[in-house]
Structures are given as structure tokens and as C-alpha cells.
Scaffold this active site. Structure first.
Site, PDB file in Angstrom:
ATOM      1  N   ASN A  55      41.953 -38.776   5.300  1.00  0.00           N
ATOM      2  CA  ASN A  55      40.695 -38.814   6.057  1.00  0.00           C
ATOM      3  C   ASN A  55      40.749 -37.764   7.155  1.00  0.00           C
ATOM      4  O   ASN A  55      41.665 -37.743   7.966  1.00  0.00           O
ATOM      5  CB  ASN A  55      40.505 -40.210   6.665  1.00  0.00           C
ATOM      6  N   CYS A  63      35.692 -40.819   5.058  1.00  0.00           N
ATOM      7  CA  CYS A  63      35.977 -41.896   4.117  1.00  0.00           C
ATOM      8  C   CYS A  63      34.855 -42.032   3.092  1.00  0.00           C
ATOM      9  O   CYS A  63      35.097 -42.387   1.939  1.00  0.00           O
ATOM     10  CB  CYS A  63      36.178 -43.213   4.862  1.00  0.00           C
ATOM     11  N   HIS A  83      33.020 -47.889   7.611  1.00  0.00           N
ATOM     12  CA  HIS A  83      34.098 -47.348   6.790  1.00  0.00           C
ATOM     13  C   HIS A  83      33.747 -47.582   5.328  1.00  0.00           C
ATOM     14  O   HIS A  83      33.193 -48.609   4.958  1.00  0.00           O
ATOM     15  CB  HIS A  83      35.400 -48.057   7.143  1.00  0.00           C
ATOM     16  N   ASP A 109      41.431 -46.653  -0.625  1.00  0.00           N
ATOM     17  CA  ASP A 109      41.034 -46.707   0.788  1.00  0.00           C
ATOM     18  C   ASP A 109      41.696 -45.542   1.507  1.00  0.00           C
ATOM     19  O   ASP A 109      42.799 -45.674   2.052  1.00  0.00           O
ATOM     20  CB  ASP A 109      41.458 -48.048   1.383  1.00  0.00           C
TER      21      ASP A 109
END
Length: 1120
Positions: free
Chosen positions: A205, A210, A457, A474
């Protein structure tokens, strides 16, 4: 527990803060530097880790006298959850935005041990004291640690809504804040290996990317798409930062073959993004569309042309069909994704039902059919075909007209593992659809948004092979997940946590899930074998494989290099050639930039004498002609050759020598002294005695304003500078008798020190030592000296030390340079405004007002620079320890010092007989009274009569909240949120009878939101005198006459008595005065006569107060 308002920790005005809130309050609290305009980034990054059992608590904080708070920020008392001390932080007037800002903070983070961390789900709320169902509540989750010890919402709720007493958030000037917190301890986060555990790697990131990472992972795991990207033509000469196809190929290759998380900077640079773009969070759907369009364009004319359409394009038909005549109009449209309603729909099928829902065009909305006139008709949408890869964007965000802002829909919304779009005999399909194609889809990926409307997010759940194995992507972390977490837990809705103290309260805590599905990707079952295909190295162009394997080998070399670094010493060798190359170009102070000289990586166990042989091979200088000097950092922060290496030192190993010379540095820095003869070949060095001093010389040319390296000399300490003048003239190419001036360059940090060197004093008496720098120049003639900008070395060095090119921009055009100025960092405030005024052709510099630049938001700071409030230009350019090169200016109509002593008010003047209001800007000394304001207004407007009496009102949300007394000081009047209105006092109001009442009259409409009837005021409020026994019918006649409303329109109006927002409708026979018994009209805004009718006034375009000082939303752009 209930806490009363604590004393604020500080009352100073802070710089604009970021999210997470990062301010130094008391003690060394962690400071998070860098732009982070999102609200809840990385919120779910730790969801899938191992946790202890959650510890839950509720906290309530009552803040009295809220509107009178005179602090920028306010902390609650400390409360304990999960053995940690927490507190709530609020900004009552907003954290540099027109919203209440609110955060959850680890109260004692500065005293916690290294490595502490906590994962917390929490909700923050402002209680609605009139109707608890309207309580403003936002949920979030965050991994709290030393770097990010607070988290929350910069834009929690509009200040206009909070401070509107009719809304119910402030009652009796009291605000109630609530927090519900569930804390879990995080285990084993940093040692996790995604590749080892799952076979996949994540994406790094860059700050707020994201949303992009989750989309890229989804696209990568559509193998047909990945193969098409690999087959896009690129060449070995392409640069990934300038070629989107090559950058995407490189990224996909690394995702496929590398073992650690992948950086995305090459790709974002190929998009044309800078650092600021990487810190600006955007919508994943917007990026998907922009990227698809860009790739579609890049694929044209190649072997993969049309791939985007083949995979993602479907078609639907918009139709209008008349009911009573034979007429039908159709229009075919293509789509790459479908937007489905979430609100009011329980699942995907309900959304598709709503999508194809038939709308009837009848009554006033009849359809004009060509040749048939106005006709009753049916309007709708049906699908001609669906694509192999179906992308569904769920409309989790929508505009709330009641709140006048965007809101996130966190309602429960289900989506199936298998989606049958042929259900109910193909009710979604048009007559033209090919019914032989089976539209049965299987879920491939779920993109999740965690957070609120102002930020959040993104992460993705993907099953790459369409098997039962799901993975969560993630950012850098990839984990195996079960189907429940990928599906059921992403439906949204509410989640319950059991009460930890049942004896106290049996009601479980309920949290609205702020993490829920935002985008779904389905793959048609009949196409899955083609889409989920094998992709291997043969699909990758040879030049790309070679390039990326080389990059990987270089990366592996660097890894090994780091692993073996403890066995080696880096030796940096500076020579005269380096000084000649750098001084006057890259280097102006000291002698050399060591990062630009030749360096050697030498085993620590190698004897230094052997290293000298390496030097001889590299530079062609025999060992016997070499003399090495150790560099040393002096107390004045200069870095100079300090002493030559002794023979016994040269007999040591390189590692031992490095430890002796620089204990705090892993490098050994040396100066190689070599003497050359007339034939330019190395010759034996002169012996260096104790009284010999090695000096370095720089030559300055004041005519050209140039500095260069002239050479070096060994001089005797007892000698005098006058004895070497002829030698210096020879070095400079001057005549032997040229008169020259000498200066010693002493230091340059924090300021320049360069002093005249006395020619008749010995070097020792002038405290000259090894490594010192002497600058010399021709003595300029007196007649030329005054014409030179920098006639001597000290003035020139002072100039180059402080010079700063500043980009000057007009405040109303904050993205465009108006002009550039070369200034000095030590210029005073007066110097800077004078230079700007000169450039603008303005005679009076005091009419210039400057504003500093926010390096993170790339916008002007909210507050301008006050007159002479900063000492130097450097202070104007410094923001959060970063130096900017941008300033903004305004040209005022009066001098700034005078303006700062005045209070400026914008007042809307309402004439007694004219409809239009005139806006009047009033400037008066801050100690002036309201009476002075009214007298000033009288000089600027036309009155209905010369002796008309005025009053000043405070109007907010179309209600009158206050009538100012004429003796009230204007210094404390805030017109940023309230509207100030001046009006003539009607004669009827001046002579009220004993039974007369002066009441408030407001316009209103009713709207239904969330099954609640809400009153919305609009238009201009006013006062009205009502008499004892007067009926509504009589009052209506006077209102109609006052407002000049036509009979037909006025007949539709309804009249009601409203108290605290609840309407009680009146009949013409009702006696109005019976409803209004209070005499204190000035405080009775909560009771009024309401005029209910349609709001026909033009909707005012949404504007931002002080717009030049706000960060503007930016669309996703891909420029290459």
C-alpha cells in the site's frame, strides 16, 4: 459511566491534522507524518489474525456549554477497556473542516512498552436528545500501535447540523458523546509469510491505494485477462514507468513468480500519478472503469484487441411501450459493470428485480409517442446478453437529502454463491436475447469496503480456481478464509457482542458492520474453463522474462549483499578530480559529496596495504605515490580531511581501521593525496611534518558569480598567507602581482561563517589547521564593486546558502503559478511582501496577504499568515518539518495591519418593502458594538424612511435564533456558521399592546426519512405581531399581503403551530394568540407559526465556505 467536561489539555492553535489524528499534546506522543487523507485505512488488515477474547465497554461523555468552548480540541476523561487507557478526542469547531472531528485515542501510548498493539472495533456517536433513532453514529476498526495510536473521523458530522438546536444534538447547550469499544489483542502479525501459507503474495500500500490493490488482485486472478495483458505488445526499450502495458505485465509477473509482496509504484507512475495521487483514496468502481477504458484503448490494433469487451461487456435494452396504441421505442446500450441498489433490497435478486422494474408513464408524465401524441406507456430495461465476467457494483453510497451529504448504506444484503439470471423463465431478458446461452454464474470474488463515507479500507476475498478455497487479499497480507467469512460476514447489517457484565446490563452491544461487500465478480459457468485457464511462462514475452528475471537476480544480489554486509567495509575514496568535478556544481560548501566518489567494498580482514594495491589498479597510481587522509566531522558540522594515516595504521586490517576512524559509521572515508610532475605523472609526495598544514583552495569570480576548486597546498604553520600569493595567482591563472583577497570558509550550518584571512598573520595565529578551506578572488575595483550583486566570497556564500525559488500563486487559483521569485530563506516578512508587491506592480506592500502551503493536501493552509507573525521566508515555507516552495497571495483593499484590527462582518440587509436582500460587508474596529454596525449599514443602504430603526438578527437554517442588543461587542460575533441579517423594525412592533404577541413565522415542508417525519425549514423567517383574540383567518390575510402571494397559490398553504419540530395544524377559526403565551419572543425560536407549502425558490448551489482553503475532491485520472 458518565463523565463531565474535563479541562482541555491545551488551548494553542494547531496545524491542520491528518487521519489518524497526529498531534503532539503533552510528552512524546507518536507522530505520524505524511499525507493520509483517508479516514480508516488498513482498518481490516488484522481481522484474520489470531485474537484473544474481545473485551467490551461503553463510555458516555456529557459536555456542557458546548457552543461556548473556546478550544481547538478537547479530550474526554480516561476510561479503561482491555487493560488499556482510552479517551475520546473531539474538535468542536472541526479539524480544519466544516465538520465535527472525533477520534478514539490510546491515552497513555507514550508510556507503553515497545511493540504494544491492540485491535479494536469501535463506534463513536453524538446522541440525538430529541429522538434517539436519529443519533449520529459511525463505526470503524483499527490496529492501534505506536505509530498509529489514534483513529477516527475528521468529517464526523456537519457543524451546521450539530449546532442547529432544532436537530436535537445540542439541548440546553449540552452535547452527549458515546463510544462502544470491543478490544482484541493482536498476535503474530509481522512474522506471517503469505507465500508460504497460501501460495500467493500481496501488494504494498502506497498510502491510500488499497482500493487499487483489491481491484488489481481481482483482475490478476482472472487468468484470461492476465494472459491478454501478457500478450499486449511491449519492447525491451520500453520503460515501465511510462508504459501501462509493460508496468501491468511486470506487476502480474511478479505476483505470479515472486515470494514477497509487490510494490505498485511502477504502475502508478505509468498512470501519471505522483505521491499525492497515491495518498488520495478513490472509488474502486471509478478506477475499474477508467483502467478498463485505458486498456481497451491500448489493446487496439494488437492481437488482444477486443479482450475487454469479450470479458466484461454486456448489453441491455431501454424500452418505452405504449399501452393503448401500437408503438414501441427501444435503445440498445452496452455496459462493463452493473450498479445495483442495496437500499430496500434484501439480496442480488431483489436488486435485479428493481433494475428491470416497469415504470408507468401516465397522468402528467405521459409519453409523447411520435404520430400518436401523449400516451400512457410502460418504461423499463431488459437485458439482451450478459458478459462472461459479470461485475456488480453495489450502491453502498448514496446522497441523503435530509443530511445534505453522502451516507454509506450498511444494511444487510445477501449475494448467492450461484447466481441464476435465467430464473422465472428469463424475466430479466429481452425478446432479442439468445436463450440458448445459459446465464448461470458462480461467484469469483468479493471486494469489501470497511469504513464510512469519508474514507475506509478495501480488501478482496477471491477463490482463484472457483473451488471451495477462498483467500483474503488485504494489501501485503494474504490469508486462507472459509466461505462464511467471504460470504455471510460481508453481507453487512448488525453484529452483536455479549455483555461482559450481565448482572449490570443484559442488553448485548450491537455494532453496525462497517465492513461489507461493495463489488461482486461472477463468472459464467459455461465459460469458466476458458476464463480460468492456465497461464505460464510461454505466455510471457521473452524480453519481459529476461528483464524481470534480471530484476529478480539483482534483487537477490542485493539481498545477499545485505546479508554479507557485516563481513565487508565500504571505503569511499575522494581525490582532487572529484573536488574539481563537484565544487561549484553539486557542492558549494565543504569539499565533496562522498556519495558521488569511487567506493570499494572490501573484506574487513583485508590488510590496508593490500587495499592500496586495489587503489593502484583502479586509479593508476603506484602504492608509493599514495597518501591517505582520514576525514573527520568537526564540532561546527563541517567535514574535512583531518590527518594522514600513520604507517602503523596502514598495517592494520580495513575493519580495524574503520572502527578506529568512525565508530558511528559503517563506512571508511578517505582522501587520496597524489602529487603530479610537469609530465602529469605521479611523483613522490613531500614529507608531511608536524608543522605542515594541508589547505584546500577555492577560487571565486564575482563577475560570473562562479566558484571552483583551485587546488591544495602544504604550508608551514609559521608561514603567512602573503608568502603564497604568487602561488595562488599561478593556480588561478592570474598575473603574479594580481591583488587578491583571502577568506576562510569556516562553516555553513546553521548559518554561513566566512571571514577575511589576514595576509600578514601566520596560519597558526589565525587558527588554520589541516583540511581548512581558503577562498580567494581578485580584488574588485571600487567603481565595479557597487554594480556587483555579490562582490566578495562571504556575500556569495550567504546567497547560495539561502537562495530559494518560490512559486507564487493567487489564492483564488491555487493550482496555477502566477510567477516565480528568487528569494532568500533569511528574507524577512517585509522583504518577501515587498518582492511580491514589486512583481505585481503594487505600491503598498502592506496590502499583500500571504498564505502558506500544506505539503500533504497540496492546498493553501486554512489560515493566512498574519502581519509580521513570522520572522523569515523559511518559516513561511516550513510545514510539519518539510520545506515547501509555494506561497499564495491576496491583494487587499486596505493594509493588512489595519485589516487585522478590524472585524469584518457580512450582513444581509432586508428592506421594509423590497423583496431582494442586499449583502453588505462591514468593517469596524473589533471593540465596536452592534449599534455601530447598524449605523454603518444605514450609510450603505437605501432605507424606507430616513429615521428608520434597524436591528441585527442571527439566522441559522432559516430560523431566527437571536436579536443582538445594540451594546453587544462585535468581536465575539461569528458569521462563519450563522447568517447575520439586518432589517428595519416595523412601526407595529414598536408599539405593542399589553395583549399583543410578537411571534416567529417560518416556512417549512415535511419529508419522510427512515419512517420518521422531519420538518425542513426554508426561505426567510420573519416576526409577526398577533393580537388578542385574532383568528388564523385574520392572520392569514396579513401574511398573504406581507408576502405578496397570489390567491391560487396561497390557497394551497397550510398553517401549523410548531413546538420542538412537531406540527399541530390550525383551522381558520382557531385563535392564534392562545397558542403563543410566552412573552420572551427573543428566545422562543423553538415555538413558531409554520407556513407549510412547496419550496419553489431556486436550489442554491452547494458552496464551500472559504473554498480557496479547502482540499478539492479529485477524479481518478490515468494520463499516459
Amino acid at each position: 459511566m458518565t463523565m463531565m467536561t474535563p479541562q482541555p489539555l491545551d488551548q494553542h492553535e494547531d496545524e491542520e491534522m491528518l487521519v489518524p489524528h497526529s498531534d503532539l499534546v503533552e510528552g512524546p506522543q507518536p507522530l505520524v507524518e505524511g499525507p493520509q487523507p483517508m479516514e480508516v485505512e488498513n482498518a481490516a488488515a488484522v481481522e484474520s489474525q489470531a485474537f484473544d477474547e474481545p473485551q467490551i465497554s461503553h463510555f458516555s461523555w456529557t459536555i456542557e456549554n458546548f457552543s461556548r468552548l473556546n478550544v481547538k480540541k478537547l479530550y474526554s476523561n480516561v476510561f479503561v477497556v482491555g487493560s488499556y487507557n482510552w479517551r475520546v478526542l473531539i474538535f468542536p469547531k472541526g479539524n480544519n473542516v466544516d465538520y465535527l472531528s472525533m477520534y478514539l485515542d490510546v491515552a497513555d501510548c507514550a508510556t507503553l512498552p515497545n511493540g504494544w498493539n491492540r485491535f479494536a472495533r469501535f463506534s463513536l456517536a453524538i446522541v440525538n436528545q430529541m429522538d434517539n433513532k436519529l443519533t449520529m453514529k459511525k463505526d470503524s476498526q483499527h490496529h492501534f500501535n505506536q505509530r498509529e495510536s489514534d483513529w477516527g473521523f475528521t468529517s464526523f458530522m456537519p457543524l451546521s447540523e450539530l449546532y442547529n438546536p432544532n436537530k436535537g444534538y445540542l439541548m440546553s447547550d449540552t452535547c452527549i458523546v458515546e463510544a462502544d469499544i470491543s478490544v482484541r489483542e493482536v498476535n503474530d502479525y509481522w512474522t506471517y509469510d503469505s507465500k508460504k501459507e497460501t501460495g500467493f503474495v500481496g501488494l504494498k500500500n502506497q498510502g491510500a491505494t488499497c482500493y487499487m490493490n483489491s481491484l488489481l488482485q481481482t483482475l490478476y486472478h482472472i487468468p484470461y485477462f492476465r494472459k491478454a495483458v501478457y500478450h499486449m505488445p511491449t519492447t525491451e526499450n520500453d520503460n515501465p514507468t511510462g508504459s501501462i502495458p509493460l508496468a501491468l505485465q511486470s506487476l502480474f509477473y511478479k505476483l505470479q513468480y515472486h515470494d514477497t509482496s509487490i510494490a505498485t509504484k511502477e504502475l502508478t507512475k505509468s498512470f501519471g500519478w505522483d505521491t499525492y495521487d497515491s495518498f488520495m483514496q478513490h472509488d474502486v468502481q471509478e478506477l475499474n472503469r477508467v483502467l478498463s477504458e485505458k486498456l481497451e484503448d491500448k489493446m487496439k490494433g494488437t492481437v488482444v484487441e477486443g479482450t475487454i469487451q469479450k470479458l466484461f461487456e454486456g448489453n441491455h435494452m431501454n424500452y418505452i411501450e405504449c399501452i393503448n396504441v401500437d408503438f414501441r421505442s427501444t435503445r440498445k446500450e452496452s455496459f462493463y459493470d452493473l450498479q445495483l441498489d442495496v437500499k430496500g433490497c434484501k439480496d442480488v435478486y431483489a436488486s435485479f428485480d428493481k433494475y428491470v422494474e416497469v415504470e408507468r408513464l401516465e397522468g402528467d408524465n405521459k409519453y409523447h409517442a411520435e404520430g400518436h401524441g401523449l400516451q400512457d406507456a410502460k418504461k423499463g430495461v431488459l437485458f439482451i446478453d450478459f458478459p462472461p465476467v459479470l461485475q456488480l457494483h453495489l450502491k453502498r453510497f448514496e446522497y441523503d437529502f435530509m443530511r445534505d451529504s453522502m451516507v454509506k448504506i450498511n444494511d444487510r444484503y445477501e449475494f448467492p454463491l450461484e447466481l441464476d439470471l435465467d430464473r422465472d423463465n428469463g424475466k430479466y431478458l429481452s425478446l432479442d436475447a439468445d436463450r440458448s446461452i445459459r446465464n448461470l454464474y458462480i461467484l469469483h470474488s468479493v471486494l469489501v469496503h470497511s469504513g464510512g463515507v469519508h474514507g475506509g479500507h478495501y480488501y478482496a476475498f477471491i477463490r482463484p480456481k472457483l473451488s471451495d478455497l477462498w483467500y483474503k487479499f488485504d494489501d501485503e497480507r494474504v490469508t486462507k478464509e472459509d466461505m462464511e467469512r467471504a460470504l455471510e460476514e460481508q453481507y453487512g447489517g448488525e453484529e452483536e457482542f455479549p455483555q461482559t457484565n450481565p448482572g449490570y446490563n443484559n442488553t448485548p452491544f450491537k455494532f453496525t458492520k462497517c465492513s461489507n461487500a461493495y463489488m461482486l465478480v461472477y463468472i459464467r459457468v459455461s465459460d469458466k474453463d476458458k476464463i480460468i485457464c492456465d497461464v505460464d511462462e510461454k505466455d510471457i514475452a521473452e524480453h519481459l522474462r529476461i528483464r524481470l528475471k534480471k530484476e529478480q537476480e539483482e534483487k537477490e544480489d542485493k539481498r545477499r549483499y545485505k546479508e554479507q554486509a557485516h563481513l565487508y567495509t565500504i571505503i569511499k575514496v575522494a581525490r582532487d578530480e572529484d573536488l574539481k568535478e563537484q565544487i561549484g556544481k553539486d557542492t558549494l560548501f565543504d569539499l565533496v559529496d562522498h556519495d558521488k566518489v569511487r567506493n570499494f567494498r572490501i573484506p574487513k580482514q583485508m590488510p590496508f596495504n593490500i587495499f592500496k594495491e586495489e587503489v593502484a589498479k583502479e586509479f593508476g597510481v603506484l602504492v608509493q605515490f599514495q597518501r591517505f587522509w582520514i576525514w573527520a566531522k568537526r564540532q561546527n558540522h563541517t567535514y574535512r580531511p583531518n590527518r594522514p594515516l600513520a604507517p602503523q595504521e596502514e598495517a592494520q586490517t580495513v575493519g580495524s581501521l574503520r572502527e578506529v576512524s568512525s565508530r558511528d559509521n559503517a563506512e571508511l572515508k578517505l582522501f587520496l593525496e597524489v602529487e603530479f610532475g610537469l609530465d602529469l605523472q605521479p611523483i613522490p609526495l613531500p614529507e608531511k611534518n608536524k608543522d605542515d598544514i594541508l589547505l584546500f583552495f577555492k577560487l571565486y569570480d564575482p563577475e560570473k558569480e562562479e566558484l571552483r576548486y583551485a587546488g591544495r597546498l602544504l604550508v608551514k604553520g609559521t608561514a603567512k598567507p602573503i608568502e603564497i600569493l604568487s602561488k595562488l595567482n599561478e593556480m588561478a591563472g592570474f598575473s603574479p602581482d594580481e591583488e587578491i583577497e583571502l577568506f576562510e570558509e569556516i562553516k555553513f550550518e546553521p548559518s554561513v561563517m566566512c571571514e577575511c584571512l589576514h595576509k600578514q598573520a601566520s596560519f597558526l595565529s589565525s587558527q588554520i589547521e589541516d583540511g581548512d578551506i581558503v577562498c580567494f578572488q581578485k580584488r574588485p575595483p571600487d567603481e565595479r564593486k557597487n554594480k556587483m550583486r555579490f562582490p566578495d566570497v562571504p556575500s556569495y556564500l550567504e546567497y547560495v546558502k539561502n537562495r530559494q525559488v518560490v512559486h507564487i500563486r493567487a489564492l483564488e487559483m491555487p493550482r496555477e503559478d502566477a510567477f516565480c521569485l528568487e528569494l532568500a530563506k533569511n528574507h524577512t516578512y517585509d522583504d518577501v511582501v515587498e518582492k511580491v508587491a514589486q512583481q505585481l506592480g503594487l505600491e503598498d506592500p502592506s496590502k499583500i496577504r500571504l498564505t502558506s502551503h500544506n505539503c500533504y493536501s497540496q492546498q493553501p493552509k486554512p489560515n493566512p499568515i498574519k502581519f509580521r507573525s513570522v520572522d523569515h521566508l523559511q518559516d513561511m515555507l516550513t510545514h510539519c518539518n518539510q520545506i515547501s516552495d509555494i506561497l499564495y497571495y491576496e491583494v487587499l483593499d486596505i493594509p493588512l495591519p489595519e485589516l487585522q484590527c478590524l472585524k469584518t462582518l457580512k450582513v444581509a440587509f432586508h428592506h421594509a418593502t423590497k423583496d431582494e436582500a442586499a449583502v453588505v460587508n462591514i468593517r469596524l474596529p473589533k471593540q465596536s458594538t452592534v449599534g455601530d454596525v447598524l449605523n454603518e449599514i444605514k450609510t450603505k443602504v437605501e432605507l424606507s424612511q430616513p429615521n428608520a430603526e434597524l436591528r441585527l438578527l442571527e439566522v441559522f437554517y432559516h430560523k431566527i435564533y437571536k436579536i443582538y442588543t445594540i451594546l453587544e461587542k462585535i468581536e465575539n460575533i461569528n458569521d462563519q456558521y450563522w447568517t447575520l441579517r439586518a432589517e428595519e423594525i416595523p412601526e407595529k412592533e414598536k408599539n405593542l399592546g399589553p395583549s399583543d404577541r410578537l411571534i416567529h413565522v417560518y416556512h417549512f415542508t415535511k419529508e419522510v426519512s427512515q419512517n420518521q417525519v422531519q420538518v425542513q425549514n426554508f426561505g426567510d423567517p420573519f416576526f409577526l405581531v398577533i393580537h388578542e383574540g385574532e383568528t388564523l383567518a385574520d392572520v392569514k390575510l396579513r401574511i398573504q399581503k406581507k408576502l405578496h402571494v397570489p390567491d391560487e397559490e396561497f390557497s394551497k398553504w397550510k398553517f401549523a403551530f410548531l413546538s420542538l419540530g412537531c406540527p399541530e395544524y390550525l383551522e381558520d377559526s382557531d385563535v392564534v394568540s392562545n397558542r403563543f403565551q410566552r412573552r420572551d419572543v427573543y428566545g422562543s425560536w423553538e415555538q413558531y407559526l409554520g407556513l407549510e407549502h412547496s419550496d419553489t425558490t431556486p436550489k442554491r448551489a452547494y458552496t464551500i465556505v472559504n473554498q480557496n482553503r479547502q482540499t478539492l475532491d479529485m477524479a481518478v485520472r490515468i494520463s499516459n
